[in-house]
Design a protein around this motif. Structure first.
Motif, PDB file in Angstrom:
ATOM      1  N   LYS A   1     -15.436  11.729  -8.050  1.00 57.67           N
ATOM      2  CA  LYS A   1     -16.484  12.630  -7.566  1.00 57.67           C
ATOM      3  C   LYS A   1     -15.985  13.527  -6.438  1.00 57.67           C
ATOM      4  O   LYS A   1     -16.311  14.718  -6.399  1.00 57.67           O
ATOM      5  CB  LYS A   1     -17.681  11.813  -7.075  1.00 57.67           C
ATOM      6  N   THR A   2     -15.223  12.963  -5.496  1.00 55.54           N
ATOM      7  CA  THR A   2     -14.850  13.730  -4.303  1.00 55.54           C
ATOM      8  C   THR A   2     -13.577  14.541  -4.477  1.00 55.54           C
ATOM      9  O   THR A   2     -13.531  15.710  -4.094  1.00 55.54           O
ATOM     10  CB  THR A   2     -14.686  12.787  -3.102  1.00 55.54           C
ATOM     11  N   ARG A   3     -12.533  13.946  -5.057  1.00 58.16           N
ATOM     12  CA  ARG A   3     -11.254  14.641  -5.150  1.00 58.16           C
ATOM     13  C   ARG A   3     -11.151  15.500  -6.406  1.00 58.16           C
ATOM     14  O   ARG A   3     -10.965  16.716  -6.328  1.00 58.16           O
ATOM     15  CB  ARG A   3     -10.099  13.638  -5.097  1.00 58.16           C
ATOM     16  N   VAL A   4     -11.270  14.868  -7.571  1.00 54.32           N
ATOM     17  CA  VAL A   4     -11.101  15.620  -8.818  1.00 54.32           C
ATOM     18  C   VAL A   4     -12.213  16.648  -8.986  1.00 54.32           C
ATOM     19  O   VAL A   4     -11.962  17.836  -9.230  1.00 54.32           O
ATOM     20  CB  VAL A   4     -11.053  14.669 -10.025  1.00 54.32           C
TER      21      VAL A   4
ATOM     22  N   PHE B   1      -0.824  22.179  -1.473  1.00 52.43           N
ATOM     23  CA  PHE B   1      -1.899  21.221  -1.250  1.00 52.43           C
ATOM     24  C   PHE B   1      -1.532  19.863  -1.847  1.00 52.43           C
ATOM     25  O   PHE B   1      -0.671  19.766  -2.735  1.00 52.43           O
ATOM     26  CB  PHE B   1      -3.221  21.716  -1.856  1.00 52.43           C
ATOM     27  N   SER B   2      -2.193  18.827  -1.364  1.00 54.26           N
ATOM     28  CA  SER B   2      -1.969  17.472  -1.873  1.00 54.26           C
ATOM     29  C   SER B   2      -3.305  16.753  -1.953  1.00 54.26           C
ATOM     30  O   SER B   2      -3.900  16.410  -0.936  1.00 54.26           O
ATOM     31  CB  SER B   2      -1.002  16.698  -0.973  1.00 54.26           C
ATOM     32  N   ILE B   3      -3.776  16.554  -3.167  1.00 56.40           N
ATOM     33  CA  ILE B   3      -5.036  15.854  -3.398  1.00 56.40           C
ATOM     34  C   ILE B   3      -4.788  14.382  -3.695  1.00 56.40           C
ATOM     35  O   ILE B   3      -5.623  13.532  -3.455  1.00 56.40           O
ATOM     36  CB  ILE B   3      -5.811  16.508  -4.572  1.00 56.40           C
ATOM     37  N   GLY B   4      -3.586  14.066  -4.215  1.00 55.92           N
ATOM     38  CA  GLY B   4      -3.305  12.694  -4.620  1.00 55.92           C
ATOM     39  C   GLY B   4      -3.854  12.374  -5.989  1.00 55.92           C
ATOM     40  O   GLY B   4      -4.097  11.220  -6.315  1.00 55.92           O
ATOM     41  N   ALA B   5      -4.071  13.415  -6.799  1.00 54.49           N
ATOM     42  CA  ALA B   5      -4.602  13.239  -8.143  1.00 54.49           C
ATOM     43  C   ALA B   5      -3.812  14.110  -9.108  1.00 54.49           C
ATOM     44  O   ALA B   5      -2.901  14.838  -8.702  1.00 54.49           O
ATOM     45  CB  ALA B   5      -6.095  13.593  -8.187  1.00 54.49           C
ATOM     46  N   GLU B   6      -4.179  14.030 -10.394  1.00 51.81           N
ATOM     47  CA  GLU B   6      -3.437  14.745 -11.420  1.00 51.81           C
ATOM     48  C   GLU B   6      -3.474  16.258 -11.235  1.00 51.81           C
ATOM     49  O   GLU B   6      -2.602  16.964 -11.734  1.00 51.81           O
ATOM     50  CB  GLU B   6      -3.992  14.387 -12.799  1.00 51.81           C
ATOM     51  N   VAL B   7      -4.472  16.762 -10.493  1.00 58.17           N
ATOM     52  CA  VAL B   7      -4.567  18.207 -10.283  1.00 58.17           C
ATOM     53  C   VAL B   7      -3.388  18.731  -9.477  1.00 58.17           C
ATOM     54  O   VAL B   7      -3.084  19.929  -9.515  1.00 58.17           O
ATOM     55  CB  VAL B   7      -5.893  18.576  -9.585  1.00 58.17           C
ATOM     56  N   ASP B   8      -2.697  17.868  -8.728  1.00 61.69           N
ATOM     57  CA  ASP B   8      -1.534  18.301  -7.946  1.00 61.69           C
ATOM     58  C   ASP B   8      -0.421  18.839  -8.837  1.00 61.69           C
ATOM     59  O   ASP B   8       0.401  19.638  -8.396  1.00 61.69           O
ATOM     60  CB  ASP B   8      -0.981  17.134  -7.117  1.00 61.69           C
ATOM     61  N   SER B   9      -0.367  18.372 -10.072  1.00 58.36           N
ATOM     62  CA  SER B   9       0.735  18.757 -10.950  1.00 58.36           C
ATOM     63  C   SER B   9       0.301  19.677 -12.087  1.00 58.36           C
ATOM     64  O   SER B   9       1.109  19.971 -12.963  1.00 58.36           O
ATOM     65  CB  SER B   9       1.389  17.503 -11.548  1.00 58.36           C
ATOM     66  N   MET B  10      -0.942  20.131 -12.069  1.00 56.43           N
ATOM     67  CA  MET B  10      -1.398  20.932 -13.200  1.00 56.43           C
ATOM     68  C   MET B  10      -2.197  22.178 -12.811  1.00 56.43           C
ATOM     69  O   MET B  10      -2.541  22.967 -13.676  1.00 56.43           O
ATOM     70  CB  MET B  10      -2.244  20.081 -14.145  1.00 56.43           C
ATOM     71  N   MET B  11      -2.471  22.364 -11.502  1.00 54.63           N
ATOM     72  CA  MET B  11      -3.288  23.495 -11.103  1.00 54.63           C
ATOM     73  C   MET B  11      -2.557  24.357 -10.084  1.00 54.63           C
ATOM     74  O   MET B  11      -1.769  23.872  -9.278  1.00 54.63           O
ATOM     75  CB  MET B  11      -4.622  23.030 -10.509  1.00 54.63           C
ATOM     76  N   ALA B  12      -2.812  25.668 -10.157  1.00 58.45           N
ATOM     77  CA  ALA B  12      -2.254  26.629  -9.219  1.00 58.45           C
ATOM     78  C   ALA B  12      -3.313  27.675  -8.917  1.00 58.45           C
ATOM     79  O   ALA B  12      -4.229  27.910  -9.716  1.00 58.45           O
ATOM     80  CB  ALA B  12      -0.999  27.278  -9.793  1.00 58.45           C
TER      81      ALA B  12
ATOM     82  N   ILE C   1      -5.356   9.452 -10.734  1.00 60.10           N
ATOM     83  CA  ILE C   1      -4.883   9.482  -9.355  1.00 60.10           C
ATOM     84  C   ILE C   1      -3.657   8.590  -9.256  1.00 60.10           C
ATOM     85  O   ILE C   1      -3.450   7.703 -10.085  1.00 60.10           O
ATOM     86  CB  ILE C   1      -5.966   9.016  -8.359  1.00 60.10           C
ATOM     87  N   ASN C   2      -2.836   8.814  -8.224  1.00 58.50           N
ATOM     88  CA  ASN C   2      -1.564   8.113  -8.139  1.00 58.50           C
ATOM     89  C   ASN C   2      -1.568   6.992  -7.102  1.00 58.50           C
ATOM     90  O   ASN C   2      -0.542   6.672  -6.518  1.00 58.50           O
ATOM     91  CB  ASN C   2      -0.428   9.101  -7.835  1.00 58.50           C
ATOM     92  N   TYR C   3      -2.730   6.417  -6.850  1.00 58.44           N
ATOM     93  CA  TYR C   3      -2.831   5.287  -5.940  1.00 58.44           C
ATOM     94  C   TYR C   3      -4.058   4.472  -6.348  1.00 58.44           C
ATOM     95  O   TYR C   3      -4.855   4.905  -7.185  1.00 58.44           O
ATOM     96  CB  TYR C   3      -2.962   5.755  -4.481  1.00 58.44           C
ATOM     97  N   LEU C   4      -4.195   3.276  -5.762  1.00 60.00           N
ATOM     98  CA  LEU C   4      -5.331   2.409  -6.099  1.00 60.00           C
ATOM     99  C   LEU C   4      -6.416   2.571  -5.043  1.00 60.00           C
ATOM    100  O   LEU C   4      -6.248   2.143  -3.901  1.00 60.00           O
ATOM    101  CB  LEU C   4      -4.882   0.940  -6.173  1.00 60.00           C
TER     102      LEU C   4
END
Length: 411
Positions: free
Chosen positions: A56-59, A192-203, A365-368
């Motif tokens: 809800k918050t990051r993605v 930017f760094s969200i810590g989610a998959e959007v870090d590697s797929m959005m610009a 996301i890349n963490y628990l």
């Protein structure tokens, strides 16, 4: 000091060292099972709540919660943004233009979804500015062809702030050498760094630069919205588009990430049900241990009956004994569950780094994540105590039915 006889004897039985060690072992197993069941249930629910919150918050803080788009370029998008913001559930609106392509640098290539934005408006609907590690989205200037990338993307290319990267568009351009894709060089002005998959797929690039790349008039494809309640996205977007001309259409996050959210909710429900069975099994162990205690204490029960103890008093004695087991197991489990919930993220991250495990490659996301909700803890504790109390009823009623003459006949 006055003590109720049933409470006094029940506590005395709980503290006493039994001659039958097997009964003591069964009672201990019941308590440990209840402790582990409650602790694991609280921990797993906290992790599932963490995934739910991060989605809800990051993605959903980066991708559009709801959009109003047009089949034509919107040169007057500020007017549309004002209309959208008149809705009571819309807290912000911003223009966007999207295009897909590939980024290349140092011989590496990666697919990317590029969004043209107006930095001033984007801050109203996105969390990107709060997660910038270098640079700023304010560095996106009209005609400068700057780009903001995720940290995972820049790290994979070995690039940093103020380095250059090439965007390859799928549109082919005729040339003397034949038909070739279109290329455009961009300068990295923010990371930017969200810590989610959007870090590697959005610009992100400037809105005007996106129109230039697509060879379109200066404008936007649509307006994205931020809502006070993301679950109202389908309803709100539909209400707004009904008041607009026929060339407008609506979309929302349920089309893009709805399946992921539904999967998390279903997994949370199923895992909770399965883990609750552990608590249920522990409660049944309380039944078996109390039945054995009742059999072992027949003589004591008969003596109490001959001294004037009523069946209700005998019932309360064993309810107290079984409830004590449930209370100790539940409280211990709740404490362990809270401790694990608050530290599970750090523990798993440490294990991943020490043993080189890629535990989160299959997740968005890349963490628990872990989010402890005290209302969940309260519900689990209440249900566990209730099951423990219910488990004492049958053995206690069986003890109350013991006849003194029958019990003492062979003593």
């Amino acid at each position: 000091m006055f003590k109720p006889i049933s409470l006094y004897i029940g506590l005395r039985y709980t503290r006493a060292r039994r001659s039958n060690h097997f009964i003591s072992f069964i009672a201990l197993v019941s308590m440990i099972g209840l402790t582990l069941g409650v602790a694991v249930l609280i921990t797993v629910l906290s992790v599932m709540n963490g995934f739910d919150r991060e989605l809800k918050t990051r993605v959903l803080g980066m991708v559009p919660q709801a959009t109003i788009s047009s089949t034509q370029i919107l040169t007057d998008w500020p007017e549309l943004a004002k209309k959208v913001e008149n809705n009571e559930h819309v807290t912000g609106a911003a223009p966007f233009t999207q295009l897909q392509g590939m980024l290349t640098a140092h011989g590496q290539v990666s697919g990317v979804l590029v969004t043209g934005i107006d930095p001033k408006y984007e801050k109203k609907v996105s969390i990107i500015q709060d997660h910038m590690v270098e640079g700023s989205i304010d560095n996106l200037k009209k005609g400068d062809f700057g780009i903001v990338l995720g940290k995972q993307m820049t790290d994979s290319f070995g690039l940093g702030l103020n380095d250059y990267i090439t965007l390859v568009l799928p549109e082919a351009t005729p040339s003397p050498a034949g038909v070739v894709p279109r290329f455009k060089r961009f300068k990295i002005v923010g990371i930017f760094s969200i810590g989610a998959e959007v870090d590697s797929m959005m610009a992100y690039i400037d809105l005007y630069d996106a129109s230039t790349l697509l060879r379109l008039p200066d404008g936007a494809q649509g307006v994205r919205m931020k809502l006070d309640n993301i679950f109202l996205a389908p309803q709100v977007s539909s209400e707004i588009v009904r008041e607009l001309p026929a060339n407008f259409y609506a979309s929302d996050w349920t089309y893009t990430h709805g399946n992921l959210f539904s999967a998390i909710q279903m997994e949370k429900a199923m895992v909770s049900l399965l883990l609750f069975l552990i608590v249920l099994v522990a409660a049944f162990n309380i039944v078996s241990s109390l039945v054995m205690v009742v059999t072992d204490k027949k003589a004591d029960i008969a003596i109490l009956r001959t001294l004037g103890a009523s069946p209700a008093t005998i019932t309360r004695i064993f309810i107290v004994q079984g409830t004590i087991i449930g209370v100790i197991g539940t409280v211990a489990g709740a404490i362990l569950g809270v401790i694990f919930s608050l530290s599970i993220s750090s523990i798993v991250t440490w294990l991943s780094s020490v043993f080189g495990l890629n535990l989160f490659d299959a997740y968005f996301i890349n963490y628990l994540p872990s989010y402890l909700r005290w209302q969940d803890v309260g519900i689990i504790v209440v249900l566990s105590l209730l099951l423990s109390f219910i488990a004492t009823i049958y053995p206690a009623r069986r003890a109350a039915k013991i006849q003194p003459a029958e019990a003492l006949r062979y003593e």
